[in-house]
Enzyme design. Structure first.
Site, PDB file in Angstrom:
ATOM      1  N   LYS B  76       0.849  -1.196   0.000  1.00 14.39           N
ATOM      2  CA  LYS B  76       0.000   0.000   0.000  1.00 14.39           C
ATOM      3  C   LYS B  76       0.884   1.245   0.000  1.00 14.39           C
ATOM      4  CE  LYS B  76      -3.738   1.975   2.862  1.00 14.39           C
ATOM      5  NZ  LYS B  76      -4.559   1.730   4.062  1.00 14.39           N
ATOM      6  N   SER B 151      -9.455   2.021   3.502  1.00 13.56           N
ATOM      7  CA  SER B 151      -8.617   2.786   2.615  1.00 13.56           C
ATOM      8  C   SER B 151      -7.649   1.919   1.805  1.00 13.56           C
ATOM      9  CB  SER B 151      -7.821   3.832   3.383  1.00 13.56           C
ATOM     10  OG  SER B 151      -6.990   3.221   4.317  1.00 13.56           O
ATOM     11  N   SER B 175      -9.486  -0.315   7.697  1.00 14.77           N
ATOM     12  CA  SER B 175      -8.981  -0.189   6.333  1.00 14.77           C
ATOM     13  C   SER B 175      -8.338  -1.411   5.713  1.00 14.77           C
ATOM     14  CB  SER B 175      -7.992   0.978   6.266  1.00 14.77           C
ATOM     15  OG  SER B 175      -8.700   2.179   6.506  1.00 14.77           O
TER      16      SER B 175
END
Lengths: 415, 482
Positions: B76, B151, B175
């Site tokens: 990420k 997210s 997330s």
């Protein structure tokens, strides 16, 4: 400093924007600092003053701003982040200092303690010691404190005094005009001798303090405190007292000899070894200090040790060498690190104490200098000085001056 | 074993790939090439990647072929990767290139994992749909008109679409779990402090955690093994020893006391979600778990509590982006303060600004006690609630989210409606506990995730429950048709 140590203290974020602050918050301690209360004592104008401490806490340093005064370029400023993040110990006193001079005395006392316990180099030019006065004025007799300003950016004790004295005048001018002092942080400009506004201070800014989530609480156990206590060195004030009482040293000399911890320890050890503290003190304050200053080194870096000094004093004491020769022996020892006994034997500096040997030379000198000899006999007693000098010259300074005097006097009197 | 066609290699799970690599049935280069081809084939439709590091991947794969692990991964874009752009999906850091690896990344690299690229996300980790990315939204591989969750949307979508065997995501309020749930993959948020946050760009320091997103629990165990453990550079990282997670996958949960918190099955939940989660709990009972109804009364306060604490911390964590030190810097202003304001005005997206303002307000003088301080006290109550419940049960089972993947743009006008998507994941972060999202069915063709929550440092237990469930079910093997 006699503080209460907080068993579990935490860090907080102090939030404000400034280019020299990398995260735009500073890690500090807000309401639960490492230490609370305590006091610092020092001599001021002949009295013992004790100033209370409010707290001691840890915080991180910001970077350094470099502005036009240094670069000569008014269109931009530079940020030096090398020291950002370095931990600082902030010692905050209560507002109990009543003059710039007293404030300096307090600062010096704190500096001395910190140097003694080897916590910091305490170098103001380099920034390892920073003294930030918070200064306010109030009408005589008033119990309420006036609005304060904080002054930053002094690189020496002299600048500190200048800054405070200027600020006192500046605030007085404002207050006399019936106006109010603005609470703010000021920078001291050494080139103009004035304080200049920097940014609005604590109550003006809202720092939005909250507990630092990236750091855990600092736990200090009673055991740790107990274990650490005995490892603390004797503090300067206590040491000075001891020197005065145990060694019969004058307060001024004690002051000199405790100026730095290595110096105090050198003297302490030499005095202990030799059993003659006053003699040690004189040698240290006189010849040894002269040698250190010329060589531009500190006593801890010198080749001469208390053992050297002790041996030197022994050699004088048993009349192996005279005081004058001892000075040159010390010079040698300082250069080479050799022990005095070794130097004396290598260079053949031992005093001549054989009376018949001296007498032979005395008789010779008297014979070669009939004039002064007659002057002495006629009543000019100080003419002997010249003759003594001649004997010393003949023996290359090695004759024991006292014996020379005695023998000369005898010889001149009997003729 | 049969030879594997390149077209199938991207379908391998991390553990399978690792085994095949170890047996030299396939090479890391082959596997990596297959993944890169797969990315090329699907990413224009799902936009799971901000940066694809093709050359680096091939180079690392070549290196890895000399070692055992060689499994490619996505990281990420909130985690620092040395020499590789780390944007946090923000204009503020669009050109930022770190000079170090985050600890979790470094550990995976040491174990020979291959970096395929950096994953798209909601800007700075703030969001529940990956629509807050400054660059482009990621699309759910199951239905590209829908969000992948957030997210860590880019990470979950990549794993789901076969564009990475596994990914590292982060979880502050859900997330990892929520996008895993929306994309039909397995995700794990470790206990707070289990994985180092060093090199993780901070959003909410007391809540952030790094964790794996992969095809199944066995994969998650493998990845967690590499990244967990104390790190002296993170003062909040736990000193506790790391157990052998793979060894904990016994496949036996008989006697497990599984709690079902009533507050997590509230009115208004998607019927399909309720049905899938209930069926999953029944399945766990059939596998030997003892189901008990429990109650977590503070659940209703978790949302408000989170949306005070997280923004407060983020307002301080994001203060550093002022255009002076690094990152985007607005030019041509009158003075320094104006430049800072313009930098932040243009560098941050609307949701980030919203949370910074919320946080600054909550911390401000006069309001600190009523908001931040109060929220921290409520947080203690939430933590105590869970501690209480874990005296009677060994783990909890619940939905991850009351909804499944919603259409792109459906909730962007109403922030609070967006926040509600995370009601069941937030409390777990408040309490610092570990939790997983496990695929457990579908609702209207969209994946549903089962949430497993455990007490402090019970990752091994949760992984075993998930693994046991996955031995008996096929949901985690389902693939989108993309």
């Amino acid at each position: 400093m006699g503080c209460e140590i907080t068993p579990s203290s935490k860090f907080d974020r102090k939030n404000y924007f400034y280019p020299d602050l990398p995260k735009n918050y500073q890690i500090s301690q807000y309401d639960i600092p490492l230490c609370q209360n305590g006091q610092v004592s020092f001599e001021f104008e002949g009295e013992l003053r004790t100033v209370a401490l409010r707290r001691i806490h840890l915080e991180e340093d910001a970077g350094k701003s470099i502005h036009a005064e240094v670069t000569g370029d008014p269109t931009r400023s530079f940020m030096d982040f090398n020291r950002a993040g370095v931990p600082l110990l902030e010692i905050v006193s209560e507002p109990e200092l009543h003059s710039p001079e007293e404030a300096i005395a307090y600062c010096r006392a704190v500096k001395e303690i910190l140097e003694y316990i080897e916590v910091s180099d305490c170098n103001m030019e380099e920034g390892s010691l920073r003294c930030e006065p918070n200064l306010s004025l109030r009408p005589k007799g008033s119990k309420e404190l006036g609005t304060r300003t904080e002054i930053k950016n002094k690189n020496s004790f002299q600048e500190l005094i200048d800054a405070m004295e200027y600020e006192v005048k500046r605030q007085a001018r404002i207050l006399d005009a019936g106006e109010e002092v603005v609470q703010e942080t000021l920078l001291f400009d050494a080139s103009t001798g004035k304080t200049v506004a920097m940014r609005g201070k604590e109550e003006a800014d809202d720092y939005r303090y909250f507990p630092e989530p990236d750091l855990v609480h600092v736990q200090i156990s009673d055991e740790w405190i107990e274990e650490s206590q005995p490892t603390l060195p004797e503090l300067p004030a206590a040491r000075r007292k001891r020197f005065i009482s145990d060694y019969d040293i004058s307060p001024d000399n004690a002051e000199f000899l405790t100026n730095t911890r290595p110096l105090a320890e050198f003297f302490d050890e030499a005095a202990r070894l030799s059993g003659e503290p006053t003699t040690c003190a004189n040698w240290i304050m006189g010849d040894l200090t002269r040698l250190l200053n010329t060589a531009e080194i500190e006593i801890q870096d010198a080749k001469v040790t208390p053992a050297h000094l002790n041996e030197l004093i022994q050699l004088i004491g048993d009349a192996t060498i005279s005081g004058k020769i001892a000075k040159s022996v010390l010079d040698d020892a300082f250069e080479t690190g050799k022990m005095p006994k070794q130097i004396v034997s290598e260079k053949g500096l031992a005093q001549i104490t054989d009376t018949s040997e001296i007498e032979t030379i005395v008789l010779q000198v008297v014979e070669e200098n009939p004039g002064p000899a007659q002057d002495y006999r006629d009543g000019t007693k100080k003419a002997i000085g010249f003759l003594v000098g001649q004997v010393m010259r003949a023996t290359r300074g090695k004759a024991n001056p006292q014996l020379v005097n005695e023998i000369l006097t005898r010889v001149l009197s009997t003729d | 074993m049969a030879a594997h066609a390149a077209s199938e290699l991207w379908q391998l799970s991390a553990a399978e790939a690792s085994r095949l690599l170890a047996d030299r049935e396939i090479s890391s280069v082959e596997l990596t090439d297959a993944c890169l081809e797969r990315i090329a084939a699907v990413d224009d439709r799902i936009s799971a990647y901000i940066t694809v590091t093709a050359d680096l991947a091939r180079q690392q794969a070549t290196d890895a072929d000399r070692r055992i692990a060689g499994v490619p991964m996505q990281i990420k874009d909130l985690l620092c990767t040395n020499g590789i752009a780390t944007t946090c999906a923000s204009r503020m850091l669009a050109e930022y290139i770190p000079v170090y690896d985050a600890t979790a990344v470094a550990r995976l690299r040491e174990h020979g994992a291959v970096l395929l690229g950096k994953g798209n996300m909601d800007e700075f980790g703030m969001g529940s749909s990956t629509e807050n990315s400054a660059f482009f939204p990621t699309r759910n591989p199951w239905d590209t008109g829908r969000v992948p969750g957030g997210s860590s949307g880019g990470s979950a979508a990549a794993v789901s679409a076969g564009a990475a065997p596994f990914a590292l995501g982060t979880d502050t309020g859900g997330s990892i779990r929520q996008p895993a749930s929306f994309c039909g993959v397995t995700g794990l948020k470790p206990t707070y402090g289990r994985v180092s946050r060093y090199g993780l760009v901070a959003y909410a320091s007391s809540l952030d955690q790094v964790g794996p997103i992969a095809r199944d629990a066995a994969d998650c165990a493998l990845i967690l093994q590499s990244i967990a453990g104390h790190d002296s550079r993170d003062a909040t990282s736990l000193p506790d020893a790391v157990p052998d997670y793979s060894a904990a996958l016994t496949g036996d949960i008989s006697g497990l006391r599984l709690g079902v918190p009533s507050e997590y099955f509230a009115e208004g939940m998607d019927a399909g979600v309720r049905a899938a989660v209930t069926a999953a709990i029944d399945q766990l009972a059939a596998l030997g778990a003892e189901i008990r109804e429990v109650s977590l009364p503070t659940t209703q306060y978790a949302l408000a509590c989170y949306y005070i604490i997280a923004p407060s911390e983020c307002s301080a964590n994001l203060a550093r982006y002022d255009g002076v030190k690094y990152g985007y810097s607005h030019q041509g202003d009158g003075d320094m303060w104006e430049a800072m304001e313009r930098t932040r005005q243009h560098g941050f997206g609307p949701e980030v600004k919203r949370r910074i303002m919320l946080g600054a307000f909550a911390l401000s003088s006069g309001y600190y006690d009523a908001y931040y301080h109060k929220a921290q006290q409520v947080r203690t109550l939430i933590r105590q609630d869970f501690a209480h419940v874990f005296e009677e049960v060994d783990a909890l089972a619940a939905p991850v989210s009351p909804v499944v993947a919603f259409p792109i743009g459906e909730r962007t006008d109403d922030p609070v409606r967006m926040y509600l998507v995370d009601v069941y994941t937030l409390p777990v972060n408040m309490a610092g506990l570990p939790a997983m999202s496990v695929p457990c069915g579908f609702s209207n063709g969209l994946p549903v995730g089962l949430q497993l929550i455990g007490p402090h440092l019970s990752e091994d237990r949760l992984l075993n429950i998930a693994h046991t469930y996955q031995q008996a079910t096929e949901w985690h093997r389902e693939r989108p048709g993309i």
